[in-house]
Write an enzyme that holds these catalytic residues in place. Sequence first.
Site, short mmCIF file in Angstrom:
data_model
loop_
_atom_site.label_atom_id
_atom_site.label_comp_id
_atom_site.label_asym_id
_atom_site.label_seq_id
_atom_site.Cartn_x
_atom_site.Cartn_y
_atom_site.Cartn_z
N SER A 27 0.87 -1.18 0.00
CA SER A 27 0.00 0.00 0.00
C SER A 27 0.91 1.23 0.00
O SER A 27 2.05 1.17 0.44
CB SER A 27 -0.95 0.01 1.21
OG SER A 27 -0.24 -0.10 2.43
N PHE A 55 12.70 15.60 11.36
CA PHE A 55 11.32 15.16 11.57
C PHE A 55 11.26 14.01 12.58
O PHE A 55 10.36 13.95 13.41
CB PHE A 55 10.70 14.73 10.24
CG PHE A 55 9.25 14.38 10.34
CD1 PHE A 55 8.29 15.36 10.52
CD2 PHE A 55 8.83 13.06 10.28
CE1 PHE A 55 6.96 15.05 10.64
CE2 PHE A 55 7.50 12.72 10.39
CZ PHE A 55 6.55 13.73 10.57
N HIS A 64 -7.57 9.63 4.93
CA HIS A 64 -7.23 9.95 6.31
C HIS A 64 -8.32 10.84 6.91
O HIS A 64 -8.85 11.74 6.24
CB HIS A 64 -5.89 10.70 6.37
CG HIS A 64 -4.71 9.82 6.19
ND1 HIS A 64 -3.53 9.99 6.90
CD2 HIS A 64 -4.50 8.75 5.39
CE1 HIS A 64 -2.66 9.07 6.53
NE2 HIS A 64 -3.22 8.31 5.61
N GLU A 120 1.20 5.64 0.47
CA GLU A 120 0.62 6.87 1.01
C GLU A 120 1.07 8.08 0.19
O GLU A 120 2.25 8.22 -0.12
CB GLU A 120 1.03 7.07 2.47
CG GLU A 120 0.45 8.34 3.08
CD GLU A 120 0.81 8.51 4.54
OE1 GLU A 120 0.32 7.68 5.34
OE2 GLU A 120 1.58 9.42 4.88
N GLY A 165 -4.68 12.79 15.13
CA GLY A 165 -4.22 13.98 14.45
C GLY A 165 -3.29 14.81 15.31
O GLY A 165 -3.29 14.71 16.54
N ASP A 166 -2.50 15.64 14.66
CA ASP A 166 -1.55 16.52 15.34
C ASP A 166 -2.20 17.87 15.64
O ASP A 166 -3.11 18.31 14.93
CB ASP A 166 -0.31 16.74 14.48
CG ASP A 166 0.44 15.44 14.23
OD1 ASP A 166 0.49 14.61 15.16
OD2 ASP A 166 0.95 15.26 13.11
N HIS A 180 3.61 -0.84 3.93
CA HIS A 180 2.98 0.44 3.60
C HIS A 180 4.10 1.45 3.37
O HIS A 180 4.90 1.72 4.26
CB HIS A 180 2.09 0.89 4.76
CG HIS A 180 1.32 2.15 4.50
ND1 HIS A 180 0.23 2.19 3.66
CD2 HIS A 180 1.47 3.41 4.97
CE1 HIS A 180 -0.25 3.43 3.62
NE2 HIS A 180 0.49 4.18 4.40
N HIS A 219 4.36 6.46 20.94
CA HIS A 219 3.94 7.81 20.56
C HIS A 219 4.57 8.82 21.52
O HIS A 219 4.63 8.60 22.72
CB HIS A 219 2.41 7.92 20.61
CG HIS A 219 1.87 9.17 19.99
ND1 HIS A 219 1.91 10.40 20.63
CD2 HIS A 219 1.28 9.39 18.80
CE1 HIS A 219 1.37 11.32 19.85
NE2 HIS A 219 0.97 10.73 18.73
#
Length: 319
Positions: A42, A245, A104, A44, A135-136, A295, A178
């Site tokens: 898959s 990042f 998304h 993105e 979400g951010d 992915h 996270h």
Amino acid sequence: MNHLADHAATGGAAAGTLQRWLTGPRVAGLPVPSELPPPALSFEFFPPRTEALEQQLWTNIRRLEPLAPRFVSVTYGAGGTTQERTHATVARLVKETSLTPAAHLTCVGASRGEVDEVARQYWAAGVRHIVALRGDAPAGEAGYTPHPQGYAYAADLVAGLKKIGDFEISVAAYPETHPAASSPENDLDNLKRKIDAGATRAITQYFFDTEVFLRFLDRAHAAGITVPIVPGILPVSNFNQVKKFSAMCGTSVPAWMGKLFEGLDEDADTRRMVAAALAAEQVRLLQANGVDEFHFYTLNRADLTFAIAHILGARPKAV
């Protein structure tokens, strides 16, 4: 006399080298690619911000379309900033391609009613797969704060989406935890809540150490998680950008990666070659360990992803 001494010294060095080769540890090779079935793939993409970028995006979509991925996902900007572009891109994927799009959807900056309406629009457009995310926080905000009338977290969003339609729902997983989670255990508990609410697949944040993912699989299995956990793969062509990042999203960057990209800041062609070799080695090692779905975070650049998919055994099919 000096010549003989030099010859003896050289011979001795060669013998020592041969001795190391003969007595050093043997490293078992990865399986021959043809021995393994091609994995499910898959991809993105992110929605374009300009006309030129839109043309680039669709060139890349058409490049990867013949690989017949299981689905392609289209991201949603922080705070829902690209909602209209995301919806337009997904709707076009439904109408103009053979691809199965996954949109998304986040909890940020919208009420339940507004999020539900977006989900209904997706359903009406023929979209049956949602990537449900907390979400951010929008740019400028210190941290995530749930909307007063919105879905607080991704597990709540998953449950809400299941009331609207029988969506296939993918959620995020974090092999290295996270950044906002209080502990790895609590982060795994949160993943379990999302799955119990109706998610059918987890897609991981990208990682670079294969062992990190395999250990995470062990922990997830021990926690009773049985849905597919698909590794997120990021081919790195701009190491400095990815390093920055990664520091924000909690992904560790091994020191050996820095050495691989050392001295290549002004050499984009070699960086791409290194990126392809690095990602190909990562996915082949995962594939050898039984992972049969990947992915790819394409960053709207198809060539690297196409090359790595080819190494994995994926071949174009008639579109």
